[in-house]
Design a protein around this motif. Structure first.
Motif, PDB file in Angstrom:
ATOM      1  N   TYR A 159       0.822  -1.209   0.000  1.00 32.31           N
ATOM      2  CA  TYR A 159       0.000   0.000   0.000  1.00 32.31           C
ATOM      3  C   TYR A 159       0.858   1.262   0.000  1.00 32.31           C
ATOM      4  CZ  TYR A 159      -3.929  -3.092   0.922  1.00 32.31           C
ATOM      5  OH  TYR A 159      -4.873  -4.084   0.814  1.00 32.31           O
ATOM      6  N   LEU A 160       1.935   1.235   0.758  1.00 33.39           N
ATOM      7  CA  LEU A 160       2.811   2.404   0.802  1.00 33.39           C
ATOM      8  C   LEU A 160       3.535   2.589  -0.533  1.00 33.39           C
ATOM      9  CD1 LEU A 160       3.736   4.703   2.519  1.00 33.39           C
ATOM     10  CD2 LEU A 160       5.455   3.232   3.575  1.00 33.39           C
ATOM     11  N   LYS A 161       3.929   1.478  -1.159  1.00 33.98           N
ATOM     12  CA  LYS A 161       4.544   1.560  -2.484  1.00 33.98           C
ATOM     13  C   LYS A 161       3.571   2.151  -3.501  1.00 33.98           C
ATOM     14  CE  LYS A 161       7.920  -2.204  -2.410  1.00 33.98           C
ATOM     15  NZ  LYS A 161       8.247  -3.507  -3.005  1.00 33.98           N
ATOM     16  N   LEU A 162       2.342   1.680  -3.455  1.00 36.50           N
ATOM     17  CA  LEU A 162       1.325   2.207  -4.375  1.00 36.50           C
ATOM     18  C   LEU A 162       1.086   3.693  -4.127  1.00 36.50           C
ATOM     19  CD1 LEU A 162      -1.280  -0.716  -4.412  1.00 36.50           C
ATOM     20  CD2 LEU A 162       0.212   0.000  -6.299  1.00 36.50           C
ATOM     21  N   LEU A 163       1.099   4.094  -2.848  1.00 45.39           N
ATOM     22  CA  LEU A 163       0.922   5.509  -2.510  1.00 45.39           C
ATOM     23  C   LEU A 163       2.041   6.351  -3.117  1.00 45.39           C
ATOM     24  CD1 LEU A 163      -0.578   7.703  -0.899  1.00 45.39           C
ATOM     25  CD2 LEU A 163       0.878   7.135   1.059  1.00 45.39           C
ATOM     26  N   ILE A 164       3.286   5.862  -3.051  1.00 40.38           N
ATOM     27  CA  ILE A 164       4.424   6.587  -3.612  1.00 40.38           C
ATOM     28  C   ILE A 164       4.308   6.677  -5.131  1.00 40.38           C
ATOM     29  CG2 ILE A 164       6.924   6.463  -4.003  1.00 40.38           C
ATOM     30  CD1 ILE A 164       7.172   5.347  -1.131  1.00 40.38           C
ATOM     31  N   ILE A 165       3.880   5.589  -5.776  1.00 33.64           N
ATOM     32  CA  ILE A 165       3.700   5.603  -7.237  1.00 33.64           C
ATOM     33  C   ILE A 165       2.591   6.566  -7.628  1.00 33.64           C
ATOM     34  CG2 ILE A 165       2.970   4.215  -9.227  1.00 33.64           C
ATOM     35  CD1 ILE A 165       4.478   1.859  -7.947  1.00 33.64           C
ATOM     36  N   ILE A 166       1.509   6.572  -6.851  1.00 33.48           N
ATOM     37  CA  ILE A 166       0.416   7.533  -7.112  1.00 33.48           C
ATOM     38  C   ILE A 166       0.918   8.963  -6.949  1.00 33.48           C
ATOM     39  CG2 ILE A 166      -1.782   8.409  -6.207  1.00 33.48           C
ATOM     40  CD1 ILE A 166      -2.470   5.445  -5.545  1.00 33.48           C
ATOM     41  N   ALA A 167       1.768   9.192  -5.935  1.00 30.67           N
ATOM     42  CA  ALA A 167       2.339  10.530  -5.705  1.00 30.67           C
ATOM     43  C   ALA A 167       3.154  10.971  -6.922  1.00 30.67           C
ATOM     44  CB  ALA A 167       3.208  10.531  -4.456  1.00 30.67           C
ATOM     45  N   ILE A 168       3.921  10.053  -7.507  1.00 32.96           N
ATOM     46  CA  ILE A 168       4.701  10.378  -8.714  1.00 32.96           C
ATOM     47  C   ILE A 168       3.778  10.799  -9.847  1.00 32.96           C
ATOM     48  CG2 ILE A 168       6.196   9.414 -10.524  1.00 32.96           C
ATOM     49  CD1 ILE A 168       7.393   7.578  -8.360  1.00 32.96           C
ATOM     50  N   ILE A 169       2.722  10.017 -10.068  1.00 31.81           N
ATOM     51  CA  ILE A 169       1.773  10.308 -11.153  1.00 31.81           C
ATOM     52  C   ILE A 169       1.069  11.645 -10.922  1.00 31.81           C
ATOM     53  CG2 ILE A 169      -0.347   9.531 -12.296  1.00 31.81           C
ATOM     54  CD1 ILE A 169       0.578   6.637 -11.624  1.00 31.81           C
ATOM     55  N   VAL A 170       0.681  11.895  -9.670  1.00 30.62           N
ATOM     56  CA  VAL A 170      -0.025  13.146  -9.338  1.00 30.62           C
ATOM     57  C   VAL A 170       0.885  14.359  -9.561  1.00 30.62           C
ATOM     58  CG1 VAL A 170      -1.015  14.495  -7.437  1.00 30.62           C
ATOM     59  CG2 VAL A 170      -1.668  12.100  -7.741  1.00 30.62           C
ATOM     60  N   VAL A 171       2.131  14.282  -9.070  1.00 34.53           N
ATOM     61  CA  VAL A 171       3.067  15.397  -9.233  1.00 34.53           C
ATOM     62  C   VAL A 171       3.351  15.650 -10.705  1.00 34.53           C
ATOM     63  CG1 VAL A 171       5.429  16.187  -8.797  1.00 34.53           C
ATOM     64  CG2 VAL A 171       4.143  15.093  -6.969  1.00 34.53           C
ATOM     65  N   LEU A 172       3.618  14.578 -11.455  1.00 36.53           N
ATOM     66  CA  LEU A 172       3.900  14.714 -12.894  1.00 36.53           C
ATOM     67  C   LEU A 172       2.710  15.346 -13.615  1.00 36.53           C
ATOM     68  CD1 LEU A 172       5.581  12.000 -15.108  1.00 36.53           C
ATOM     69  CD2 LEU A 172       3.647  13.299 -15.955  1.00 36.53           C
ATOM     70  N   THR A 173       1.510  14.828 -13.352  1.00 39.09           N
ATOM     71  CA  THR A 173       0.298  15.343 -14.011  1.00 39.09           C
ATOM     72  C   THR A 173       0.054  16.798 -13.652  1.00 39.09           C
ATOM     73  OG1 THR A 173      -0.682  13.126 -13.935  1.00 39.09           O
ATOM     74  CG2 THR A 173      -2.174  14.971 -14.342  1.00 39.09           C
ATOM     75  N   PHE A 174       0.185  17.121 -12.361  1.00 33.59           N
ATOM     76  CA  PHE A 174      -0.029  18.499 -11.926  1.00 33.59           C
ATOM     77  C   PHE A 174       0.950  19.458 -12.589  1.00 33.59           C
ATOM     78  CE2 PHE A 174       1.357  21.943  -9.108  1.00 33.59           C
ATOM     79  CZ  PHE A 174       0.172  22.676  -9.036  1.00 33.59           C
ATOM     80  N   GLN A 175       2.213  19.069 -12.661  1.00 36.97           N
ATOM     81  CA  GLN A 175       3.219  19.972 -13.229  1.00 36.97           C
ATOM     82  C   GLN A 175       2.937  20.264 -14.692  1.00 36.97           C
ATOM     83  OE1 GLN A 175       7.107  18.366 -12.260  1.00 36.97           O
ATOM     84  NE2 GLN A 175       6.984  19.055 -10.144  1.00 36.97           N
ATOM     85  N   PHE A 176       2.571  19.260 -15.465  1.00 40.88           N
ATOM     86  CA  PHE A 176       2.297  19.495 -16.886  1.00 40.88           C
ATOM     87  C   PHE A 176       0.961  20.208 -17.093  1.00 40.88           C
ATOM     88  CE2 PHE A 176       5.760  16.588 -17.740  1.00 40.88           C
ATOM     89  CZ  PHE A 176       6.297  17.131 -18.907  1.00 40.88           C
ATOM     90  N   TYR A 177      -0.045  19.826 -16.310  1.00 38.41           N
ATOM     91  CA  TYR A 177      -1.355  20.470 -16.458  1.00 38.41           C
ATOM     92  C   TYR A 177      -1.284  21.946 -16.076  1.00 38.41           C
ATOM     93  CZ  TYR A 177      -6.260  21.622 -15.797  1.00 38.41           C
ATOM     94  OH  TYR A 177      -7.484  22.233 -15.875  1.00 38.41           O
ATOM     95  N   SER A 178      -0.651  22.243 -14.948  1.00 33.19           N
ATOM     96  CA  SER A 178      -0.577  23.634 -14.480  1.00 33.19           C
ATOM     97  C   SER A 178       0.286  24.486 -15.409  1.00 33.19           C
ATOM     98  CB  SER A 178      -0.031  23.689 -13.053  1.00 33.19           C
ATOM     99  OG  SER A 178       1.290  23.177 -12.991  1.00 33.19           O
TER     100      SER A 178
END
Length: 369
Positions: free
Chosen positions: A229-248
């Motif tokens: 679960y913690l690994k999945l949380l870290i992977i989700i964090a990567i996806i969220v940060v990447l998506t936010f940076q390009f979208y913003s």
């Protein structure tokens, strides 16, 4: 049974210490603001030594690794000649360091990082004392101390990285929970005071988060190969940060929400929007020289524009594969999460002097601390 007089693995330990030390000393030296010709010569010499030593290590690992590094060298030369892009030179040292990390137990790796950084501090202090400036005036935050570096965030990032190294090492030595708790809190307050003078809000928040994570790790001592679960949380964090940076970056002017987020992130969205409006989407097969668009503190924006979409996706996939298959203790996962959160506001992720999580992920997984 005859005792082995020579252990080949000891070679890798020595090579790692030397290359990490050379690379980190060069990195810190380049970050010091000295307008002196002799200092420039020394920086050039350290760059040369890093490349030469990386070539030596590459040869020791045989034909397969030589092929990979030759490919990276070709990509570097192509990007430099046609796009004046030097970004790929980082990988010529980073990949040999990661390859050496594969041969090291994690506990040994942390010990070598601590020893190397103690030496680094003593060696870099004389250069910091000769720096041309120790602060800069920010129109928003007033005087921000740089401690002799080009940028105040450099000191903050290095101190947080050093904090992680020290705590990881002490957790392998000290067994009494109350002693660890007191040390974590004490070092956290020292860091916050020092980082406070830089005006780095991100550094202070990450310092608090690091301390909280390390305190939790005192009580979460279970060694788990999955921590799914913690690994999945870290992977989700990567996806969220990447998506936010390009979208913003693309939609900076579209909503008032982005305007307020830009203020909160100290203009980082605006800077990223400049490269998007000037270049468009990142090139697919090659990188570009991003120096004219600095500061680019969004890590994934800098990565994709400097390395190109294809190369960036390949190294991200390799990173995710290695990370997800790894065997970690909770405190190591804390360091990895800290590194991922830092990508939201800083672009130091690929530089192991400021981010040891890459080395931890690639070190031997069967022995954890």
């Amino acid at each position: 049974m005859e005792k082995k007089l020579y252990d080949k693995s000891s070679n890798y330990h020595i090579l790692f210490i030397i290359l990490y030390f050379l690379f980190s000393f060069k990195t810190l030296l380049i970050a010091v603001k000295i307008n002196d010709l002799s200092a420039e010569y020394l920086k050039g010499l350290m760059n040369f030594l890093c490349v030469m030593f990386s070539i030596f290590i590459t040869i020791k690992f045989g034909i397969k690794f030589i092929f990979y590094m030759a490919l990276i060298s070709i990509i570097f030369i192509y990007n430099f000649l046609f796009y004046d892009n030097l970004h790929f030179i980082t990988y010529l040292t980073l990949f040999p360091l990661l390859r050496l990390s594969v041969e090291l137990n994690r506990s040994d790796l942390i010990k070598y990082l601590l020893i190397s950084n103690i030496l680094l501090i003593f060696l870099i202090l004389p250069f910091l004392s000769m720096s041309d400036t120790f602060y800069r005036v920010d129109e928003r935050f007033g005087i921000r101390f740089t401690y002799g570096f080009n940028n105040e965030n450099t000191f903050s990032q290095y101190l947080i990285n050093l904090y992680s190294i020290v705590i990881l090492y002490l957790q392998s030595l000290i067994k009494k929970k109350y002693q660890l708790f007191l040390i974590i809190i004490l070092l956290m307050f020292i860091n916050i005071v020092l980082i406070g003078y830089t005006g780095s809000r991100t550094g202070i928040y990450i310092c608090y988060f690091s301390a909280l994570g390390f305190i939790l790790s005192i009580f979460i001592t279970r060694e788990d190969k999955k921590y799914l679960y913690l690994k999945l949380l870290i992977i989700i964090a990567i996806i969220v940060v990447l998506t936010f940076q390009f979208y913003s970056s693309k939609n900076f002017n579209s909503t008032s929400f982005m305007y307020y987020m830009n203020i909160l992130l100290s203009g980082r969205i605006w800077y990223s929007n400049i490269i998007y409006t000037s270049i468009g989407y990142p090139p697919f097969l090659h990188g570009i020289n991003v120096e004219g668009f600095l500061p680019l503190d969004f890590f994934f924006i800098q990565l994709f524009y400097a390395s190109g979409v294809l190369f960036s996706l390949i190294i991200l996939l390799f990173y995710l594969k290695r990370f997800f298959s790894g065997f970690y203790s909770f405190n190591v996962l804390v360091v990895i999460m800290i590194a991922i959160l830092s990508t939201l506001t800083e672009s130091y992720f690929e530089i192991v002097t400021y981010n040891i999580s890459l080395l931890l992920i690639y070190s031997k997984n069967h022995k954890i601390i």
